[in-house]
Design an enzyme around this catalytic site. Structure first.
Site, PDB file in Angstrom:
ATOM      1  N   CYS A  90       0.862  -1.180  -0.002  1.00 41.84           N
ATOM      2  CA  CYS A  90      -0.055  -0.186  -0.188  1.00 41.84           C
ATOM      3  C   CYS A  90       1.251   1.518   0.210  1.00 41.84           C
ATOM      4  O   CYS A  90       1.182   1.473  -1.036  1.00 41.84           O
ATOM      5  CB  CYS A  90      -0.647   0.534   1.451  1.00 41.84           C
ATOM      6  SG  CYS A  90      -2.622   1.006   1.108  1.00 41.84           S
TER       7      CYS A  90
ATOM      8  N   HIS B 259      -3.372  -5.484   2.540  1.00 44.63           N
ATOM      9  CA  HIS B 259      -3.073  -5.453   3.919  1.00 44.63           C
ATOM     10  C   HIS B 259      -3.744  -6.819   4.304  1.00 44.63           C
ATOM     11  O   HIS B 259      -3.953  -7.707   3.646  1.00 44.63           O
ATOM     12  CB  HIS B 259      -3.641  -4.800   4.572  1.00 44.63           C
ATOM     13  CG  HIS B 259      -3.458  -3.163   4.832  1.00 44.63           C
ATOM     14  ND1 HIS B 259      -1.249  -2.474   4.873  1.00 44.63           N
ATOM     15  CD2 HIS B 259      -3.239  -2.160   3.587  1.00 44.63           C
ATOM     16  CE1 HIS B 259      -1.336  -1.096   4.352  1.00 44.63           C
ATOM     17  NE2 HIS B 259      -2.697  -0.992   3.894  1.00 44.63           N
TER      18      HIS B 259
ATOM     19  N   ARG C   2     -12.408   7.042  -0.896  1.00 43.18           N
ATOM     20  CA  ARG C   2     -11.739   5.084  -0.475  1.00 43.18           C
ATOM     21  C   ARG C   2     -12.288   3.955  -0.903  1.00 43.18           C
ATOM     22  O   ARG C   2     -13.749   3.960  -0.369  1.00 43.18           O
ATOM     23  CB  ARG C   2     -11.574   5.934   1.507  1.00 43.18           C
ATOM     24  CG  ARG C   2     -10.752   5.208   2.186  1.00 43.18           C
ATOM     25  CD  ARG C   2      -9.684   5.798   3.531  1.00 43.18           C
ATOM     26  NE  ARG C   2      -9.096   5.227   3.692  1.00 43.18           N
ATOM     27  CZ  ARG C   2      -7.608   5.759   3.204  1.00 43.18           C
ATOM     28  NH1 ARG C   2      -7.596   6.679   2.646  1.00 43.18           N
ATOM     29  NH2 ARG C   2      -6.538   5.970   3.694  1.00 43.18           N
TER      30      ARG C   2
HETATM   31  N1  GLN Z   1      -2.236   6.868   2.303  1.00 41.38           N
HETATM   32  C1  GLN Z   1      -1.962   6.090   1.830  1.00 41.38           C
HETATM   33  C2  GLN Z   1      -3.833   5.932   0.651  1.00 41.38           C
HETATM   34  O1  GLN Z   1      -3.961   6.802   1.549  1.00 41.38           O
HETATM   35  C3  GLN Z   1      -1.426   4.962   1.537  1.00 41.38           C
HETATM   36  C4  GLN Z   1      -2.291   3.800   2.749  1.00 41.38           C
HETATM   37  C5  GLN Z   1      -2.154   3.007   3.439  1.00 41.38           C
HETATM   38  O2  GLN Z   1      -0.782   2.192   3.287  1.00 41.38           O
HETATM   39  N2  GLN Z   1      -3.379   1.746   3.841  1.00 41.38           N
HETATM   40  O3  GLN Z   1      -3.533   5.102  -0.320  1.00 41.38           O
END
Ligand code: GLN
Length: 244
Positions: A96, A195, A130
């Protein structure tokens, strides 16, 4: 157990800052799956200000935009060294936020563009939505072919040139929610939005990365001895195709 004394060296990059959603579980999995086979592991955590030395495998986890900003500058100072390591076939796994910094840049929703280290030909821009939820992808290099995990990102990643996807999304959003790709690979550099942490429930991928790290160190191909992965694949198979 393997038939000879083998070793790999693993570096965990910036674990105090990029270690979201248990990404540390990937390191634990790599180390345990080596130890269970009698493969010794030299392990080093690299934090802000530390010199990055040569390793067979580098891991970097995910994090929020703020932590990414702190790490991006430090990573960028080591760009030339890490590109050399890539070209020496070292293995990289970025999750990520760490994955996003493997590309040319990450443009957060607010604030300045974060320069990446261009280990792969890709770039990321923050989207309005998101992406949160379970993900299943189909790969063309693993057996079984599936990978399962959990995504939580607003970043939209686009692959270019010789950088290929890790796999095709069958459940979830992946790189950008449009082109049905998830993750990326260039040489032995792998990035993914998965993740979870990823490797405990994807032993097929964990062993693939260990074999690549051994090949990089010893200059020959390896087929690792099989482990009893009954629980790991029960977990994996219970998640394949599941959105909720
Ligand atoms: N900050 C980055 C995003 O929101 C990565 C987030 C993360 O590592 N889960 O895309």
């Amino acid at each position: 157990m393997e038939k000879r004394n083998l070793k790999i060296s693993i570096a965990h990059l910036y674990p105090k800052l990029l270690n979201l959603y248990g990404d540390m579980g990937n390191i634990i999995t790599l180390i345990k799956r080596c130890e269970w086979r009698g493969i010794s592991v030299e392990f080093e955590q690299i934090n802000i200000g530390d010199k990055i030395s040569k390793h067979d495998l580098y891991f970097i986890g995910g994090g929020q935009d703020k932590q990414q900003q702190e790490v991006a500058g430090e990573l960028y100072k080591n760009k030339d060294f890490l590109i050399c390591e890539r070209d020496n076939n070292s293995v990289f796994l970025g999750i990520c936020g760490g994955y996003q910094l493997f590309g040319h840049y990450y443009q957060p929703f607010e604030g300045d563009k974060l320069l990446g280290i261009s280990l792969m030909d890709a770039y990321t821009v923050a989207g309005k939505k998101r992406f949160i939820g379970n993900v299943t992808i189909q790969t063309d290099f693993l057996t079984p072919s599936t990978l399962v995990g959990f995504e939580n990102h607003s970043g939209l990643t686009y692959l270019q040139g010789d950088t290929i996807p890790l796999g095709k999304v069958t459940v979830g959003n992946g790189n950008n929610g449009v082109d049905k790709t998830e993750g990326a690979r260039y040489k032995n550099v792998f990035g993914t939005y998965l993740h979870g942490s990823l490797l405990p429930k994807n032993p097929n991928f964990a062993d693939y990365l260990i074999e690549l790290a051994l090949e990089k160190r010893y200059g020959e191909k390896f087929n690792l001895s099989k482990l009893d992965d009954k629980i790991e694949y029960e977990t994996h198979n219970s998640l394949v195709g599941k959105a909720y």
